[in-house]
Design a protein around this motif. Structure first.
Motif, PDB file in Angstrom:
ATOM      1  N   ILE A  10       0.847  -1.206   0.000  1.00  0.00           N
ATOM      2  CA  ILE A  10       0.000   0.000   0.000  1.00  0.00           C
ATOM      3  C   ILE A  10       0.879   1.253   0.000  1.00  0.00           C
ATOM      4  O   ILE A  10       0.675   2.182  -0.782  1.00  0.00           O
ATOM      5  CB  ILE A  10      -0.959  -0.005   1.213  1.00  0.00           C
ATOM      6  CG1 ILE A  10      -2.032  -1.072   1.026  1.00  0.00           C
ATOM      7  CG2 ILE A  10      -1.607   1.364   1.430  1.00  0.00           C
ATOM      8  CD1 ILE A  10      -2.864  -1.378   2.261  1.00  0.00           C
ATOM      9  N   ARG A  11       1.884   1.274   0.849  1.00  0.00           N
ATOM     10  CA  ARG A  11       2.756   2.452   0.918  1.00  0.00           C
ATOM     11  C   ARG A  11       3.460   2.689  -0.417  1.00  0.00           C
ATOM     12  O   ARG A  11       3.611   3.827  -0.854  1.00  0.00           O
ATOM     13  CB  ARG A  11       3.803   2.305   2.040  1.00  0.00           C
ATOM     14  CG  ARG A  11       3.307   2.497   3.469  1.00  0.00           C
ATOM     15  CD  ARG A  11       2.539   3.779   3.738  1.00  0.00           C
ATOM     16  NE  ARG A  11       3.077   4.970   3.126  1.00  0.00           N
ATOM     17  CZ  ARG A  11       2.428   6.123   3.041  1.00  0.00           C
ATOM     18  NH1 ARG A  11       1.215   6.248   3.539  1.00  0.00           N
ATOM     19  NH2 ARG A  11       2.977   7.169   2.477  1.00  0.00           N
ATOM     20  N   GLU A  12       3.872   1.599  -1.073  1.00  0.00           N
ATOM     21  CA  GLU A  12       4.515   1.748  -2.390  1.00  0.00           C
ATOM     22  C   GLU A  12       3.557   2.411  -3.380  1.00  0.00           C
ATOM     23  O   GLU A  12       3.915   3.348  -4.095  1.00  0.00           O
ATOM     24  CB  GLU A  12       4.882   0.361  -2.956  1.00  0.00           C
ATOM     25  CG  GLU A  12       6.205  -0.197  -2.457  1.00  0.00           C
ATOM     26  CD  GLU A  12       6.344  -1.679  -2.812  1.00  0.00           C
ATOM     27  OE1 GLU A  12       7.144  -2.339  -2.137  1.00  0.00           O
ATOM     28  OE2 GLU A  12       5.632  -2.168  -3.732  1.00  0.00           O
ATOM     29  N   LEU A  13       2.313   1.905  -3.387  1.00  0.00           N
ATOM     30  CA  LEU A  13       1.322   2.441  -4.335  1.00  0.00           C
ATOM     31  C   LEU A  13       0.952   3.890  -4.017  1.00  0.00           C
ATOM     32  O   LEU A  13       0.744   4.692  -4.929  1.00  0.00           O
ATOM     33  CB  LEU A  13       0.056   1.577  -4.332  1.00  0.00           C
ATOM     34  CG  LEU A  13       0.151   0.266  -5.107  1.00  0.00           C
ATOM     35  CD1 LEU A  13      -1.124  -0.552  -4.948  1.00  0.00           C
ATOM     36  CD2 LEU A  13       0.405   0.527  -6.591  1.00  0.00           C
ATOM     37  N   VAL A  14       0.877   4.202  -2.737  1.00  0.00           N
ATOM     38  CA  VAL A  14       0.555   5.582  -2.342  1.00  0.00           C
ATOM     39  C   VAL A  14       1.594   6.529  -2.944  1.00  0.00           C
ATOM     40  O   VAL A  14       1.270   7.574  -3.518  1.00  0.00           O
ATOM     41  CB  VAL A  14       0.503   5.704  -0.792  1.00  0.00           C
ATOM     42  CG1 VAL A  14       0.568   7.153  -0.340  1.00  0.00           C
ATOM     43  CG2 VAL A  14      -0.761   5.048  -0.241  1.00  0.00           C
ATOM     44  N   LYS A  15       2.854   6.122  -2.847  1.00  0.00           N
ATOM     45  CA  LYS A  15       3.944   6.957  -3.358  1.00  0.00           C
ATOM     46  C   LYS A  15       3.895   7.032  -4.890  1.00  0.00           C
ATOM     47  O   LYS A  15       3.943   8.116  -5.475  1.00  0.00           O
ATOM     48  CB  LYS A  15       5.272   6.352  -2.890  1.00  0.00           C
ATOM     49  CG  LYS A  15       6.380   7.339  -2.864  1.00  0.00           C
ATOM     50  CD  LYS A  15       7.558   6.837  -2.062  1.00  0.00           C
ATOM     51  CE  LYS A  15       8.743   7.734  -2.395  1.00  0.00           C
ATOM     52  NZ  LYS A  15      10.008   7.065  -2.292  1.00  0.00           N
ATOM     53  N   GLU A  16       3.782   5.858  -5.485  1.00  0.00           N
ATOM     54  CA  GLU A  16       3.754   5.747  -6.952  1.00  0.00           C
ATOM     55  C   GLU A  16       2.650   6.592  -7.581  1.00  0.00           C
ATOM     56  O   GLU A  16       2.822   7.198  -8.619  1.00  0.00           O
ATOM     57  CB  GLU A  16       3.460   4.282  -7.267  1.00  0.00           C
ATOM     58  CG  GLU A  16       4.096   3.707  -8.511  1.00  0.00           C
ATOM     59  CD  GLU A  16       3.825   2.198  -8.510  1.00  0.00           C
ATOM     60  OE1 GLU A  16       2.828   1.809  -9.133  1.00  0.00           O
ATOM     61  OE2 GLU A  16       4.594   1.444  -7.859  1.00  0.00           O
ATOM     62  N   LYS A  17       1.492   6.616  -6.936  1.00  0.00           N
ATOM     63  CA  LYS A  17       0.319   7.277  -7.524  1.00  0.00           C
ATOM     64  C   LYS A  17       0.113   8.699  -7.012  1.00  0.00           C
ATOM     65  O   LYS A  17      -0.924   9.306  -7.264  1.00  0.00           O
ATOM     66  CB  LYS A  17      -0.926   6.439  -7.245  1.00  0.00           C
ATOM     67  CG  LYS A  17      -0.897   5.093  -7.964  1.00  0.00           C
ATOM     68  CD  LYS A  17      -2.178   4.324  -7.797  1.00  0.00           C
ATOM     69  CE  LYS A  17      -2.072   2.952  -8.407  1.00  0.00           C
ATOM     70  NZ  LYS A  17      -2.285   2.906  -9.849  1.00  0.00           N
ATOM     71  N   ASN A  18       1.069   9.216  -6.267  1.00  0.00           N
ATOM     72  CA  ASN A  18       0.950  10.552  -5.689  1.00  0.00           C
ATOM     73  C   ASN A  18      -0.374  10.697  -4.930  1.00  0.00           C
ATOM     74  O   ASN A  18      -1.173  11.596  -5.178  1.00  0.00           O
ATOM     75  CB  ASN A  18       1.076  11.626  -6.789  1.00  0.00           C
ATOM     76  CG  ASN A  18       1.067  13.033  -6.216  1.00  0.00           C
ATOM     77  OD1 ASN A  18       1.390  13.238  -5.041  1.00  0.00           O
ATOM     78  ND2 ASN A  18       0.668  14.007  -7.024  1.00  0.00           N
ATOM     79  N   ALA A  19      -0.573   9.751  -4.026  1.00  0.00           N
ATOM     80  CA  ALA A  19      -1.811   9.749  -3.235  1.00  0.00           C
ATOM     81  C   ALA A  19      -1.525  10.196  -1.806  1.00  0.00           C
ATOM     82  O   ALA A  19      -0.365  10.282  -1.378  1.00  0.00           O
ATOM     83  CB  ALA A  19      -2.421   8.356  -3.235  1.00  0.00           C
ATOM     84  N   LEU A  20      -2.610  10.504  -1.085  1.00  0.00           N
ATOM     85  CA  LEU A  20      -2.515  10.848   0.339  1.00  0.00           C
ATOM     86  C   LEU A  20      -3.455   9.897   1.068  1.00  0.00           C
ATOM     87  O   LEU A  20      -4.637   9.809   0.735  1.00  0.00           O
ATOM     88  CB  LEU A  20      -2.966  12.302   0.545  1.00  0.00           C
ATOM     89  CG  LEU A  20      -2.962  12.806   1.991  1.00  0.00           C
ATOM     90  CD1 LEU A  20      -1.536  13.088   2.456  1.00  0.00           C
ATOM     91  CD2 LEU A  20      -3.813  14.081   2.120  1.00  0.00           C
ATOM     92  N   LEU A  21      -2.919   9.182   2.043  1.00  0.00           N
ATOM     93  CA  LEU A  21      -3.720   8.208   2.786  1.00  0.00           C
ATOM     94  C   LEU A  21      -4.142   8.830   4.114  1.00  0.00           C
ATOM     95  O   LEU A  21      -3.303   9.078   4.991  1.00  0.00           O
ATOM     96  CB  LEU A  21      -2.890   6.940   3.008  1.00  0.00           C
ATOM     97  CG  LEU A  21      -3.587   5.734   3.610  1.00  0.00           C
ATOM     98  CD1 LEU A  21      -4.724   5.243   2.720  1.00  0.00           C
ATOM     99  CD2 LEU A  21      -2.590   4.600   3.830  1.00  0.00           C
ATOM    100  N   LEU A  22      -5.441   9.116   4.222  1.00  0.00           N
ATOM    101  CA  LEU A  22      -5.969   9.726   5.445  1.00  0.00           C
ATOM    102  C   LEU A  22      -6.722   8.677   6.254  1.00  0.00           C
ATOM    103  O   LEU A  22      -7.470   7.878   5.682  1.00  0.00           O
ATOM    104  CB  LEU A  22      -6.952  10.853   5.097  1.00  0.00           C
ATOM    105  CG  LEU A  22      -6.410  12.053   4.337  1.00  0.00           C
ATOM    106  CD1 LEU A  22      -7.526  13.061   4.083  1.00  0.00           C
ATOM    107  CD2 LEU A  22      -5.282  12.727   5.120  1.00  0.00           C
TER     108      LEU A  22
END
Ligand code: 13P
Ligand code: SF4
Length: 308
Positions: A10-22
């Motif tokens: 999940i952390r990899e994908l968050v970074k890859e996709k320029n996402a913010l996990l709230l």
């Protein structure tokens, strides 16, 4: 996949996709552990409105993700589990608000953020548990229609000299915790202050040493000198409390303090959400436009946190 593997992916994908996990303070511990930001409804809505990220993954319930979409309409907002709703938010509908407005034309409508987007669109200003007293005080109208939480409404009423028409909604998780349980715990732990959320019933709130939002509870227990606390809100908060102050003891005020909707989201849902962009929050542009105003007003008007 093992849970650590899931978290890493999940952390990899968050970074890859320029996402913010709230993640809201009630989310499962393994989710709060990997979130970019955790917080109460107010903090998360402000953070969502300021982010540079392209995608907001909102681990909470639907009204929270909708608020993020309303405040950042250009962004993709994902609610990892589409069934994570809030029963209190569903206790009032847009036609019911229209009827209240017609009945009390001189009253301002203050809606708790725990409402659906259509209801926000008919409101003058929103509030959260952290700013409700200040918002109701600050609205120029002498008469206020407060929706949908009768417990938060009753709590606010003790601080403001205004006529309040309070809707009969409530949070099933907080409303079904009773004073007898608290009194028993107080006898057992006489040294422990009782800190609770204003969604609790008035007879429970009356027993509290502090009444505040979820993040307010975290701050209070960190700053207060006592070594243990009786905690009157959803059990997910224990993760933050123990992380913040591992040397203090926290006693959950009731075994009933579990919000089934907050627990619906699992790591697997977040992974799928990122991989498949689901479930994307979609709202009609006209609703976004109208609902934005009361949310923005709330952010402008928010000052000191609610406390007792
Ligand atoms: P907070 O805004 O205090 O985090 O509360 C949200 C909520 O849903 C409480 O049940
Ligand atoms: Fe809604 Fe209550 Fe769950 Fe909060 S704890 S999300 S108010 S049902």
């Amino acid at each position: 996949m093992e849970y650590r593997e899931l978290q890493n992916r999940i952390r990899e994908l968050v970074k890859e996709k320029n996402a913010l996990l709230l993640a809201h303070n009630y989310q499962r511990a393994e989710i709060q552990e990997i979130a970019d930001l955790t917080g109460d409804s107010y903090e998360l809505s402000v953070k969502a409105s300021k982010t540079e990220a392209a995608i907001i993954v909102f681990c909470g319930v639907r009204f929270m993700a909708e608020s993020a979409k309303i405040l950042s309409p250009g962004k993709t907002v994902l609610l990892p589990n589409a069934h994570a709703g809030c029963p209190m938010a569903d206790m009032i509908t847009a036609p019911q608000v229209e009827a209240l407005r017609a009945q009390y034309p001189d009253a301002a409508v203050v809606s708790y953020v725990n409402t659906n987007a259509e209801v926000k669109a008919l409101s003058d200003v929103c509030c959260t548990s952290s700013n409700a007293v200040n918002i109701v005080r600050a609205v120029p109208a002498k008469k206020v229609i407060f929706i949908p939480d009768k417990n938060l409404g009753s709590y606010v009423k003790t601080f403001v000299d205004k006529e309040m028409i309070i809707w009969d909604g409530y949070c099933p998780t907080h409303h079904h915790v009773y004073p007898e349980e608290i009194k028993r715990l107080r006898e057992h732990y006489p040294d422990a202050p009782f800190v609770c959320h204003p969604e609790c019933r008035p007879d429970v709130v009356a027993l509290a040493d502090r009444v505040t939002s979820t993040s307010g509870i975290i701050r209070f227990t960190r700053e207060d000198a006592h070594r243990r606390f009786i905690v009157g809100t959803e059990e997910g908060i224990l993760y933050q409390l123990r992380k913040n102050t591992p040397d203090k003891e926290f006693i959950l005020a009731s075994h009933g303090f579990i919000c089934p909707n907050m627990k619906r989201t699992r790591l697997e849902d977040i992974l799928l959400a990122l991989e498949k962009r689901q479930e994307e929050i979609q709202l009609p542009p006209a609703i976004i436009e109208k609902a934005r105003l009361p949310l923005e007003r709330m952010i402008e008007m928010s000052a000191a946190p609610l406390s007792r």
